[in-house]
Design an enzyme around this catalytic site. Structure first.
Site, PDB file in Angstrom:
ATOM      1  CG  ASP A 260      13.626  10.715  58.480  1.00  0.00           C
ATOM      2  OD1 ASP A 260      14.073   9.933  59.351  1.00  0.00           O
ATOM      3  OD2 ASP A 260      13.134  11.591  58.545  1.00  0.00           O
TER       4      ASP A 260
ATOM      5  NE  ARG B  94      15.578  19.232  61.170  1.00  0.00           N
ATOM      6  CZ  ARG B  94      16.046  18.053  61.723  1.00  0.00           C
ATOM      7  NH1 ARG B  94      17.172  17.882  62.541  1.00  0.00           N
ATOM      8  NH2 ARG B  94      15.168  16.711  61.519  1.00  0.00           N
TER       9      ARG B  94
ATOM     10  CB  CYS C 291       8.329  11.477  61.859  1.00  0.00           C
ATOM     11  SG  CYS C 291       8.806  12.916  62.718  1.00  0.00           S
TER      12      CYS C 291
ATOM     13  CG  HIS D 286       9.420   7.134  60.254  1.00  0.00           C
ATOM     14  ND1 HIS D 286       9.983   8.140  59.200  1.00  0.00           N
ATOM     15  CD2 HIS D 286       9.805   7.948  61.434  1.00  0.00           C
ATOM     16  CE1 HIS D 286      10.383   9.201  59.668  1.00  0.00           C
ATOM     17  NE2 HIS D 286      10.419   9.188  60.802  1.00  0.00           N
TER      18      HIS D 286
ATOM     19  CG  HIS E 138      11.092   8.634  64.865  1.00  0.00           C
ATOM     20  ND1 HIS E 138      10.239   9.737  64.199  1.00  0.00           N
ATOM     21  CD2 HIS E 138      10.057   8.145  65.921  1.00  0.00           C
ATOM     22  CE1 HIS E 138       9.317   9.812  64.642  1.00  0.00           C
ATOM     23  NE2 HIS E 138       9.217   9.133  65.714  1.00  0.00           N
TER      24      HIS E 138
ATOM     25  CE  LYS F  89      19.486  11.894  70.456  1.00  0.00           C
ATOM     26  NZ  LYS F  89      19.635  13.018  69.557  1.00  0.00           N
TER      27      LYS F  89
ATOM     28  CD  GLN G  80      15.980  14.404  58.915  1.00  0.00           C
ATOM     29  OE1 GLN G  80      15.081  13.978  58.698  1.00  0.00           O
ATOM     30  NE2 GLN G  80      16.839  14.822  59.949  1.00  0.00           N
TER      31      GLN G  80
END
Length: 688
Positions: free
Chosen positions: A418, A398, A369, A420, A547, A501, A416
């Site tokens: 991902d 991670r 992000c 946004h 997100h 979320k 991911q």
């Protein structure tokens, strides 16, 4: 695969426990069951606390009976089974010191300090002893210990229990079903004939009335565990077991475990040559083999196509960045423990070793992000561009602890999917609803269609931003979730530090729940990155940032789908979609021609030209879970046809080649998620 939903149970009728009488007597007077899977084992009082049936309130009290075949009932049965296990251990191993023994999901465990590790033979002996204890109908009897000093005296030979008592004396807290509330309690197991104490344990309870109320259990395995989960503490032996309200329920659970083991993606990954975890690479860092790479590519390519149709724009970002970026985003303050350590780079020294240019810390990115925010901020934005949907298959890293890493479902390096989305406040509600529909539809395309939603709200001790922003974001998510018509479950305090979320929880073919997609409404990062857009009146306004991860990670989604399908991927995802099996070498040329036609239609096909006999080839490719096995013998060659063999053993004979090729290509093109069979896949012209 969709599973039928369990019927909603009728509300349990409340009963009144008269002052000075027991909950058990009120339950019996109400005519509620005392035996069988629906036997009442505890009650719930008006404050929601579970109480033993021997509990006697000081005044008339309305309670809810709790049956054995409910989640709370099973939890009490399992906790009681853990006590019986501990009793059996100390009877067979008198030197054993007790740790803790809580119920857990689908089972229980108990920790012991013993001179040597338990063996499989020990588990069998302990099961036998537990059955004897259960048959003896010992009564669980709650006793309040007068003081901490009295507890210390009674538990003088149990060092781990003494530690819990000391914790209790320092601060009024609870430690895994051992201490809690305003008092210290012990549960004694009493002989039903004499009333004598046979055994006891420090515990806050509650428990079933007698050991006879543990109708079905088994011990499953032994593992090492550090006392209170701290590696600086002694290592204990942990015995796991499971207990249920009936033998039938236990048998169903054990069969589910066996099927889950057969479907374990780590096992299938090796058997099907999909992926591996080389020691040379490191824990939690998978490599995908060619067959696994094909499956992964199909997952990603279809997702890309759907995102393009949904108006997303593709971006890319590097794997590492200067630490200042994560200071701005807040990750270094809130998420540092989950990040790999910094790499100190760019420092320059002269010939005397004096620093002439300061170095700086770089980090492997745990999130995409912040990079997307920089892309948004790279130039001025108008309200006419919003909503702006940025999408990336971004690799993140991670630092999961080694004990948490698990196959593909918990890794240290992941990709991911991902996205946004930047929108105006007025667009937010419609965008979340559209996002949720997009997410659910795409998951259904991959064969998952049994969902519920979870709403994670603010952790009051770990958040940034104003109460108003959090309330707006949470309300927007709740409204979209409720509009979906799916079951909504609350997760209080489960949100990340910057945003609430919605998470999509999907049930697989075995009914297990996996967290899939997440949608977060973020009012904080636009402030931190000073993101703006020009409104219709010319003013500069803050966008709202959403997100959205659909798979969560490609690796985890790959593992979930592998177990959902048991490795038998749908034909459109299968690494090898068709294999040609000649009955004899004379028939190879015919199948090579069929394979050429299939490849021209984009089908992944191989022809088995090995020296193995036909039946062995069929067994081999059935084991490899190939969806279409195309056979050819003399009659097929003569008639310009092929025969089909399917995963389930079904067969279709004499299908003209052109018909077979068209039917296979059509099945794959439709992205059918079921396995083809002789009944569901029957091209025109098949002889049957």
């Amino acid at each position: 695969m969709s599973r039928p939903q369990a019927p909603v149970p009728e509300p349990t009728p409340l009963v009144v426990v008269a002052a000075g009488t027991t909950a058990g007597s009120a339950v019996r007077e109400a005519g509620l069951p005392g035996k069988g899977p629906d036997a009442v084992v505890v009650v719930r009082d008006a404050e929601g606390r579970l109480r033993d049936l021997s509990w006697a309130p000081a005044e008339d009290t309305e309670v809810e009976p709790v049956a054995a075949d409910t989640e709370d009932g099973r939890s009490v049965i399992r906790h009681s089974a853990a006590h019986v296990l501990a009793q059996a251990v100390q009877q067979l191993f008198p030197e054993a010191k007790l740790g803790i023994g809580p119920p857990v999901k689908d089972g229980f465990y108990y920790d012991f300090d013993v001179e040597r590790p338990f063996t499989p033979e020990d588990l069998r002996a302990l099961e036998k002893r537990m059955k004897q204890i259960i048959k003896g109908s010992q009564r669980f009897s709650r006793r309040v210990v007068d003081s901490v000093e009295a507890a210390r005296e009674e538990l003088a030979s149990e060092p781990y229990k003494l530690e819990l008592v000391d914790l209790k004396s320092e601060v009024d807290t609870s430690e895994v079903m051992e201490v809690g509330g305003g008092e210290l309690t012990v549960y004694d197991n009493l002989d039903p004939r004499t009333g004598d104490r046979v055994w006891g344990d420090l515990c806050r309870g509650p428990h079933v009335p007698t050991t006879r109320h543990i109708p079905a259990f088994t011990l499953t395995r032994v593992a090492a565990a550090y006392w209170r989960g701290n590696e600086r503490n002694p290592q204990l032996q942990r015995i796991y077991g499971t207990a249920w309200e009936s033998t039938e329920a236990l048998d169903r659970h054990l069969e589910l475990l066996a099927e889950a083991e057969r479907r374990d993606h780590r096992r299938l990954g090796a058997e099907l040559d999909l992926f591996s975890f080389p020691d040379e690479v490191g824990s939690g860092l998978p490599v995908f083999h060619p067959k696994g790479g094909l499956v992964r590519r199909e997952l990603e390519d279809y997702s890309r196509r759907r995102h393009e149709e949904g108006g997303y724009e593709f971006v890319y970002s590097p794997h590492i960045t200067k630490g200042a970026l994560f200071e701005t985003s807040g990750h270094l303050g809130w998420y540092r423990d989950g990040m790999f350590p910094a790499m100190h780079l760019d420092e320059e020294r002269d010939e005397n070793g004096v620093v002439r240019r300061q170095g700086q810390d770089y980090y492997l990115k745990p999130m995409n992000c912040p990079f997307h925010n920089l892309i948004y901020r790279s130039r001025g934005r108008s309200y006419r561009e919003l909503p702006l949907r940025l999408f990336e298959f971004g690799s993140v890293y991670r630092y999961e602890k080694s004990g948490v890493v698990h196959g593909l479902t918990r890794v240290r390096g992941m990709t991911q999917d991902d996205a946004h989305i930047y929108c105006t406040p007025d667009q937010l509600q419609d965008e979340i609803r559209s996002l949720l529909t997009f997410v659910l539809d795409l998951l259904r395309d991959y064969g998952l269609d049994d969902f519920y939603l979870e709403l994670s709200t603010r952790n009051e001790e770990k958040y940034v931003g104003s109460d108003e922003d959090w309330e707006r974001a949470t309300d927007a998510l709740r409204a979209a979730a409720e509009a979906s018509g799916l079951e909504l479950v609350l997760d209080p305090g489960g949100a990340a530090f910057y945003a609430p979320k919605i998470s999509v929880q999907a049930r697989d073919a075995l009914g297990r729940t996996w967290q899939m997609s997440t949608i977060q409404v973020d009012m904080q990062l636009p402030d931190r990155f000073d993101l703006e857009y020009t409104a219709p009146d010319g003013s500069r306004q803050r966008p709202v940032m959403v997100h959205r991860a659909l798979f969560g990670s490609i690796e985890r989604f790959f593992g979930v789908l592998t177990e959902h399908y048991g490795g038998a991927f749908p034909a459109w995802l299968a690494p090898v979609q068709v294999v040609g099996i000649p009955i004899a070498s004379d028939h190879v040329e015919h199948l090579l021609g069929v394979a050429k036609e299939l490849r021209s239609r984009g089908v992944r096909v191989e022809v088995d030209t090995s020296d193995d006999r036909m039946q062995k080839k069929i067994r081999n490719h059935t084991t490899q879970k190939v969806p279409f096995m195309v056979l050819a013998g003399a009659n097929d060659v003569e008639n310009g046809a092929v025969s089909f063999r399917f995963r389930d053993g079904g067969q279709l004979n004499g299908v003209p080649v052109a018909t077979a090729v068209a039917a296979i290509a059509d099945w794959i093109g439709r992205r059918e998620n079921s396995s083809p069979t002789a009944e569901t896949f029957e091209p025109a012209g098949a002889a049957g």
